[in-house]
Design an enzyme around this catalytic site. Structure first.
Site, PDB file in Angstrom:
ATOM      1  N   LYS A  50      -0.318  11.458   1.313  1.00 54.33           N
ATOM      2  CA  LYS A  50      -0.763  11.049   2.649  1.00 54.33           C
ATOM      3  C   LYS A  50      -1.041  12.266   3.507  1.00 54.33           C
ATOM      4  CE  LYS A  50       1.961   6.920   3.358  1.00 54.33           C
ATOM      5  NZ  LYS A  50       3.256   6.455   3.785  1.00 54.33           N
ATOM      6  N   GLN A 105       8.274   5.117   6.746  1.00 55.46           N
ATOM      7  CA  GLN A 105       8.230   4.864   5.303  1.00 55.46           C
ATOM      8  C   GLN A 105       9.336   3.880   4.898  1.00 55.46           C
ATOM      9  OE1 GLN A 105       5.866   6.414   3.203  1.00 55.46           O
ATOM     10  NE2 GLN A 105       6.648   4.938   1.735  1.00 55.46           N
ATOM     11  N   ASP A 147       0.604   0.780  10.025  1.00 50.18           N
ATOM     12  CA  ASP A 147       0.927  -0.016   8.835  1.00 50.18           C
ATOM     13  C   ASP A 147       0.560  -1.487   9.058  1.00 50.18           C
ATOM     14  OD1 ASP A 147       1.796   1.051   6.458  1.00 50.18           O
ATOM     15  OD2 ASP A 147       3.901   1.216   7.057  1.00 50.18           O
TER      16      ASP A 147
END
Ligand code: NAD
Length: 283
Positions: A49, A93, A116
């Site tokens: 990422k 995360q 997200d």
């Protein structure tokens, strides 16, 4: 033999397009990835990422917290990122260690920075057809379906798996694209028959090679979201690729299918969030 959909190439093109748009902006969209503990599987993902974000021109950083950090520490960090004007996207995360309530943390993220797309406000917007941030993996699948030339309106789409992060938002996006959507899951009766009816089959189950070749309708487009570690240590999808490919019109491989799209769509969401926060949506 069906066409193999090259997710790596599609993702690379998407990232190049984002880089060109960012180069034309007077600012760099900011992404912060928060990681709690050192889960090795997510370590690779987080590094990828970071690399992809920097290459596309984002101002990106990973913030590492210790595995034993308290929920209140994480909530305070999220609050700081919420009010930081340089931050457009916040990604925490998952999974989080057991002392931290995942729902609490997701709900604490400013929905405008929730790249997200897991915040209940964004899930609600998706379900009520309002603009919002859409979860990256299902968003990536929609890109791949368009790339594969899928004719979506009226198509029979079957989504295998009903998780909050893949299956449910996937079904919403297909419905918004006018597909006739069936959601199948662990309690579905006669899963092979449900799958066989699909003109578009999206598997997001997390069971290696659950979907056999004879579950695939002739000419279906098959998107395999599953990422499973096989007995030999190699990555395998939810679909038995060698059996399914000859029957499918197009199929994604694992790895190199949906996986690369998830990161590209995270970056796309971060750019969208940056533009929307500045009243520049659509720039
Ligand atoms: P999950 O465990 O949260 O959900 C799995 C779903 O599959 C559940 O809804 C369950 O009802 C269903 N299911 C389980 N066993 C089943 C069975 N035997 N038959 C039918 N349905 C069954 O998983 P998830 O987070 O949605 O992830 C699914 C898979 O996708 C995993 O392999 C995961 O690693 C992968 N994944 C990949 C990406 C990517 O970037 N490509 C992103 C997210 C998840």
């Amino acid at each position: 033999m069906g066409r193999i959909i090259d997710g790596k190439a599609v993702a690379a093109r998407l990232r190049e397009g984002l880089a060109a748009r960012i180069a034309a902006l007077p600012f760099r969209p900011g992404l912060r990835v928060v990681r709690v503990g050192e889960d090795p599987a997510s370590g690779v993902y987080v590094r990828n990422k970071d690399r992809a974000a920097a290459a596309a021109g984002f101002d990106s950083a990973t913030i590492q917290l210790p595995a034993d950090c308290r929920e209140s520490d994480l909530l305070m960090l999220v609050e700081d990122l919420n009010i930081d004007p340089a931050v457009d996207g916040i990604l925490v995360q998952l999974p989080l260690p057991p002392q931290i309530r995942q729902d609490r943390v997701i709900a604490a993220i400013d929905p405008a920075k929730d790249v997200d797309g897991f915040h209940p406000v964004n899930a609600g917007r998706l379900a009520t057809q309002q603009p919002g941030l859409v979860p990256c993996t299902p968003k990536g699948v929609m890109h791949l379906l368009r790339e594969a030339g899928a004719r979506l309106p009226g198509a029979r789409a079957v989504v295998l798996g009903r998780s909050q992060i893949v299956g449910r938002p996937m079904a919403q996006l297909l419905l918004a694209a006018d597909c006739t959507v069936t959601m199948a899951h662990s309690r579905t009766r006669d899963l092979p028959a449900e799958c066989r009816r699909a003109e578009i089959l999206v598997a997001a189950v997390g069971r290696p090679a659950l979907v056999r070749g004879d579950w695939i309708g002739e000419g279906a487009i098959v998107i395999d979201v599953g990422i499973n570690r096989g007995a030999d240590g190699k990555l395998v999808g939810d679909v038995a690729f060698a059996e399914a490919a000859p029957r499918a019109a197009a199929i994604t491989p694992v790895p190199g299918g949906v996986g690369p799209m998830t990161i590209a769509c995270l970056l796309e969401n971060t750019l969208e969030a940056a533009l929307a926060r500045r009243g520049l949506a659509g720039a």
